[in-house]
Motif scaffolding. Structure first.
Motif, PDB file in Angstrom:
ATOM      1  N   SER A 372       1.043  -1.078   0.045  1.00 39.72           N
ATOM      2  CA  SER A 372       0.071   0.106   0.041  1.00 39.72           C
ATOM      3  C   SER A 372       0.882   1.291  -0.073  1.00 39.72           C
ATOM      4  O   SER A 372       1.846   1.302   0.827  1.00 39.72           O
ATOM      5  N   ILE A 373       0.523   2.229  -0.810  1.00 39.38           N
ATOM      6  CA  ILE A 373       1.074   3.532  -1.027  1.00 39.38           C
ATOM      7  C   ILE A 373       0.664   4.497  -0.343  1.00 39.38           C
ATOM      8  O   ILE A 373      -0.570   4.714  -0.365  1.00 39.38           O
ATOM      9  N   PRO A 374       1.090   5.145   0.786  1.00 42.77           N
ATOM     10  CA  PRO A 374       0.430   6.452   1.513  1.00 42.77           C
ATOM     11  C   PRO A 374      -0.007   7.529   0.574  1.00 42.77           C
ATOM     12  O   PRO A 374       0.657   7.737  -0.391  1.00 42.77           O
ATOM     13  N   ARG A 375      -1.092   8.033   0.975  1.00 40.27           N
ATOM     14  CA  ARG A 375      -1.343   9.265   0.097  1.00 40.27           C
ATOM     15  C   ARG A 375      -0.699  10.312  -0.057  1.00 40.27           C
ATOM     16  O   ARG A 375      -0.554  10.899  -1.179  1.00 40.27           O
ATOM     17  N   GLU A 376       0.475  10.682   0.824  1.00 42.44           N
ATOM     18  CA  GLU A 376       1.407  11.690   0.504  1.00 42.44           C
ATOM     19  C   GLU A 376       2.681  11.333  -0.447  1.00 42.44           C
ATOM     20  O   GLU A 376       3.354  12.067  -0.686  1.00 42.44           O
ATOM     21  N   PHE A 377       2.504  10.003  -0.789  1.00 44.04           N
ATOM     22  CA  PHE A 377       3.613   9.683  -1.759  1.00 44.04           C
ATOM     23  C   PHE A 377       3.086   9.051  -3.032  1.00 44.04           C
ATOM     24  O   PHE A 377       1.962   8.828  -3.238  1.00 44.04           O
ATOM     25  N   GLY A 378       3.900   8.768  -3.916  1.00 44.44           N
ATOM     26  CA  GLY A 378       3.643   8.176  -5.350  1.00 44.44           C
ATOM     27  C   GLY A 378       4.545   6.938  -5.399  1.00 44.44           C
ATOM     28  O   GLY A 378       4.707   6.287  -4.411  1.00 44.44           O
ATOM     29  N   LEU A 379       4.686   6.766  -6.694  1.00 40.31           N
ATOM     30  CA  LEU A 379       5.423   5.325  -6.971  1.00 40.31           C
ATOM     31  C   LEU A 379       6.896   5.551  -6.779  1.00 40.31           C
ATOM     32  O   LEU A 379       7.570   4.396  -6.314  1.00 40.31           O
ATOM     33  N   GLU A 380       7.278   6.547  -6.223  1.00 40.98           N
ATOM     34  CA  GLU A 380       8.703   6.673  -5.832  1.00 40.98           C
ATOM     35  C   GLU A 380       8.863   5.913  -4.506  1.00 40.98           C
ATOM     36  O   GLU A 380       9.887   5.771  -3.973  1.00 40.98           O
ATOM     37  N   TYR A 381       7.600   5.909  -3.570  1.00 49.98           N
ATOM     38  CA  TYR A 381       7.770   5.253  -2.318  1.00 49.98           C
ATOM     39  C   TYR A 381       8.274   3.657  -2.442  1.00 49.98           C
ATOM     40  O   TYR A 381       8.872   3.326  -1.630  1.00 49.98           O
ATOM     41  N   ILE A 382       7.825   3.206  -3.657  1.00 49.09           N
ATOM     42  CA  ILE A 382       8.155   1.757  -3.970  1.00 49.09           C
ATOM     43  C   ILE A 382       9.443   1.729  -4.677  1.00 49.09           C
ATOM     44  O   ILE A 382      10.562   1.056  -4.190  1.00 49.09           O
ATOM     45  N   VAL A 383       9.668   2.411  -5.525  1.00 52.26           N
ATOM     46  CA  VAL A 383      11.089   2.705  -6.529  1.00 52.26           C
ATOM     47  C   VAL A 383      11.953   2.788  -5.597  1.00 52.26           C
ATOM     48  O   VAL A 383      13.197   2.239  -5.700  1.00 52.26           O
ATOM     49  N   PHE A 384      12.156   3.738  -4.555  1.00 53.43           N
ATOM     50  CA  PHE A 384      13.156   4.134  -3.578  1.00 53.43           C
ATOM     51  C   PHE A 384      13.398   3.080  -2.935  1.00 53.43           C
ATOM     52  O   PHE A 384      14.763   2.704  -2.675  1.00 53.43           O
ATOM     53  N   GLU A 385      12.613   2.183  -2.513  1.00 50.37           N
ATOM     54  CA  GLU A 385      12.790   0.798  -1.538  1.00 50.37           C
ATOM     55  C   GLU A 385      13.680  -0.111  -2.580  1.00 50.37           C
ATOM     56  O   GLU A 385      14.408  -0.813  -1.892  1.00 50.37           O
ATOM     57  N   VAL A 386      13.047  -0.123  -3.679  1.00 47.18           N
ATOM     58  CA  VAL A 386      13.802  -1.090  -4.520  1.00 47.18           C
ATOM     59  C   VAL A 386      15.156  -1.107  -4.915  1.00 47.18           C
ATOM     60  O   VAL A 386      15.908  -2.004  -4.831  1.00 47.18           O
ATOM     61  N   LEU A 387      15.654   0.223  -5.227  1.00 48.75           N
ATOM     62  CA  LEU A 387      16.846   0.779  -5.596  1.00 48.75           C
ATOM     63  C   LEU A 387      17.668   0.581  -4.389  1.00 48.75           C
ATOM     64  O   LEU A 387      18.890   0.502  -4.499  1.00 48.75           O
ATOM     65  N   SER A 388      16.947   1.144  -3.177  1.00 48.94           N
ATOM     66  CA  SER A 388      17.999   0.710  -1.874  1.00 48.94           C
ATOM     67  C   SER A 388      18.382  -0.715  -1.694  1.00 48.94           C
ATOM     68  O   SER A 388      19.361  -0.854  -1.318  1.00 48.94           O
ATOM     69  N   ALA A 389      17.334  -1.490  -1.811  1.00 53.82           N
ATOM     70  CA  ALA A 389      17.817  -2.874  -1.716  1.00 53.82           C
ATOM     71  C   ALA A 389      18.748  -3.611  -2.778  1.00 53.82           C
ATOM     72  O   ALA A 389      19.467  -4.264  -2.474  1.00 53.82           O
ATOM     73  N   PHE A 390      18.462  -3.162  -3.955  1.00 49.45           N
ATOM     74  CA  PHE A 390      18.920  -3.509  -5.099  1.00 49.45           C
ATOM     75  C   PHE A 390      20.698  -3.097  -4.910  1.00 49.45           C
ATOM     76  O   PHE A 390      21.588  -3.780  -4.950  1.00 49.45           O
ATOM     77  N   GLY A 391      20.671  -1.875  -4.573  1.00 46.24           N
ATOM     78  CA  GLY A 391      22.215  -1.178  -4.421  1.00 46.24           C
ATOM     79  C   GLY A 391      22.822  -1.374  -2.908  1.00 46.24           C
ATOM     80  O   GLY A 391      23.828  -1.022  -2.793  1.00 46.24           O
ATOM     81  N   THR A 392      22.034  -2.389  -1.950  1.00 43.53           N
ATOM     82  CA  THR A 392      22.494  -2.910  -0.718  1.00 43.53           C
ATOM     83  C   THR A 392      22.767  -1.599  -0.089  1.00 43.53           C
ATOM     84  O   THR A 392      23.816  -1.306   0.758  1.00 43.53           O
ATOM     85  N   VAL A 393      21.817  -0.608  -0.061  1.00 42.05           N
ATOM     86  CA  VAL A 393      22.119   1.020   0.545  1.00 42.05           C
ATOM     87  C   VAL A 393      21.692   1.020   1.933  1.00 42.05           C
ATOM     88  O   VAL A 393      22.152   1.131   3.145  1.00 42.05           O
ATOM     89  N   GLY A 394      20.234   0.680   2.068  1.00 46.16           N
ATOM     90  CA  GLY A 394      19.580   0.400   3.399  1.00 46.16           C
ATOM     91  C   GLY A 394      18.866   1.716   3.693  1.00 46.16           C
ATOM     92  O   GLY A 394      18.141   1.779   4.832  1.00 46.16           O
ATOM     93  N   LEU A 395      18.703   2.817   2.898  1.00 40.67           N
ATOM     94  CA  LEU A 395      17.888   3.775   3.229  1.00 40.67           C
ATOM     95  C   LEU A 395      16.209   3.514   2.828  1.00 40.67           C
ATOM     96  O   LEU A 395      16.245   2.758   1.919  1.00 40.67           O
ATOM     97  N   SER A 396      15.455   4.169   3.353  1.00 37.16           N
ATOM     98  CA  SER A 396      14.058   3.834   3.203  1.00 37.16           C
ATOM     99  C   SER A 396      13.283   5.278   3.608  1.00 37.16           C
ATOM    100  O   SER A 396      13.387   6.112   3.826  1.00 37.16           O
TER     101      SER A 396
END
Length: 449
Positions: A372-396
């Motif tokens: 579920s995507i909160p109202r204050e966010f858009g697709l970046e809510y998911i894309v950010f997490e995906v890139l963080s996981a793939f890049g082994t970053v850890g930001l959320s």
């Protein structure tokens, strides 16, 4: 026949490397499942345990529970150990064990070391491993000492030394775990702490082969092409990232009562941490949309091959940038520092970026259906997490603690692929038989662009 043998060897090594990381995750899962690992009154489901073990082994730092509050000292040390082994590679510790037992490395072990550290020559394995072990010890111990000067007066000797060592290891390993509960948000005014942390992050993400070249420069009087491209690309991304972030975050509310120096140091830190470190001095949800976009680009690029970082790597990005410039100038060869890149190198970089894009797109599509995507966010809510996981970053942006079971499985798979390497992961899953095609069809052009 030689090409066929190389493909078969790479398939075998890929499967062994994947099996080794899976074994580490399994051991970590078992240890974190013990009652002694969890704080009193806390319950950890199996999926959360294996998620934490995967995140630690893949040196990511995405967490579904608060590390400081949920895990005991034992649990935190297990996470620390997994991050250490995951960052340096389990083969590093295997070689260390061989040295302690005074045994020579067999051929299969040398091949595994060569593949895990992206070495060009088999003869480099022993000398490089010595550099890896020594450099890691020096940076982490030195970092712990420098951090102790800050943390011991704050927390006392016992807890101060523990926090210093923990933070030094996690910073050098580019893992986003912390024992404060809110990353480094309580230390945004501590410029000394942030500078030491940035040095450790850059040191871990620069790559052991680059460090070896730099340390031996006084004897060799030259740097390898890999090191030169790495340093130029890393420096360029750092400078451009800092300048853009300085502009996009000029109205950040948190900076309104900060001095110019504090703002500069925090912006520098913000340009360094998405290179797979995952530590933050203020909430990501307070950042401007432009800042999030830049962070996602930096997370996708990541660090250097043979380092503790993830992403597509700086050398891949550098090669493709040079390839684009050469094509725009009408040049046939891609040149850098009086050297020419091979077409095989360029093709490998292109394939890596394409496969990474496919994996990221597929994961994003799945998560749009399960989360579920909160109202204050858009697709970046998911894309950010995906890139963080793939890049082994850890930001959320806050998605990870609320992931469904399917979402956690997807993020775990992304973290694993990001750490082990997309080529290694896909080769290990492939059932194909390596073949050399003896037939070449006529060449023909199609319309592009």
């Amino acid at each position: 026949m030689k090409r066929l043998g190389q493909l078969k060897l790479f398939d075998t090594l890929s499967k062994k490397m994947v099996a080794g990381f899976l074994l580490l995750i399994t051991i970590g899962t078992i240890l974190l499942s013990l009652p002694i690992a969890t704080a009193t009154g806390m319950h950890t489901s199996f999926i959360n345990v294996i998620f934490t073990a995967t995140s630690a082994t893949c040196i990511t730092g995405l967490t579904v529970v608060n590390t400081a509050a949920h895990w005991t000292i034992f649990g935190q040390v297990v996470i620390l150990g997994l991050a250490e082994v995951g960052a340096l590679g389990y083969m590093t510790f295997a070689v260390l064990l061989f040295n302690i037992m005074r045994r020579n490395l067999d051929l299969s072990t040398q091949l595994m070391v060569k593949e895990s550290l992206n070495l060009e020559n088999l003869s480099d394995t022993k000398s490089v491993m010595k550099y890896v072990i020594r450099l890691s010890a020096i940076f982490q111990f030195g970092g712990a000492v420098l951090l102790a000067l800050d943390f011991v007066p704050r927390f006392g000797w016992q807890h101060g030394l523990y926090v210093s060592l923990y933070h030094a290891v996690m910073s050098f390993c580019n893992a986003g775990f912390d024992v404060f509960g809110n990353s480094l948000m309580g230390f945004r005014r501590d410029s000394y702490l942030l500078i030491v942390t940035m040095v450790l992050i850059v040191a871990g993400g620069l790559g052991f082969l680059v460090w070896r070249d730099l340390l031996l420069y006084h004897n060799r009087k030259r740097l390898s092409l890999n090191s030169r491209l790495t340093l130029v690309t890393t420096g360029s991304l750092f400078v451009v990232g800092f300048l853009v972030l300085f502009v996009t975050e000029h109205n950040l509310a948190i900076f309104q009562d900060s001095s110019w120096l504090e703002r500069t140091i925090n912006t520098l830190f913000l340009s360094v941490t998405p290179r797979t470190a995952g530590l933050m001095t203020f909430p990501t949800t307070s950042l401007h949309a432009g800042t999030l976009f830049i962070l996602m680009i930096l997370m996708f690029v990541g660090g250097t091959p043979g380092s503790t970082a993830g992403g597509i790597k700086t050398t891949t990005f550098g090669v493709l940038m040079l390839q684009s410039i050469a094509q725009l100038r009408g040049k046939k060869d891609v040149e850098f520092s009086h050297r020419r890149f091979s077409q095989a190198n360029i093709n490998r970089a292109l394939m890596l970026v394409f496969l990474a894009s496919v994996v990221i797109a597929a994961a994003t599509l799945i998560l749009t259906q399960t989360e579920s995507i909160p109202r204050e966010f858009g697709l970046e809510y998911i894309v950010f997490e995906v890139l963080s996981a793939f890049g082994t970053v850890g930001l959320s942006l806050g998605l990870t603690p609320h992931l469904t079971v399917i979402g956690k499985l997807v993020i775990m798979l992304l973290m694993f692929i990001g750490r082990v390497g997309i080529f290694t992961s896909l080769y290990s899953l492939s059932k194909r038989q390596a073949k050399v095609n003896q037939i070449r069809y006529p060449e023909e052009n199609i319309l592009i662009g």
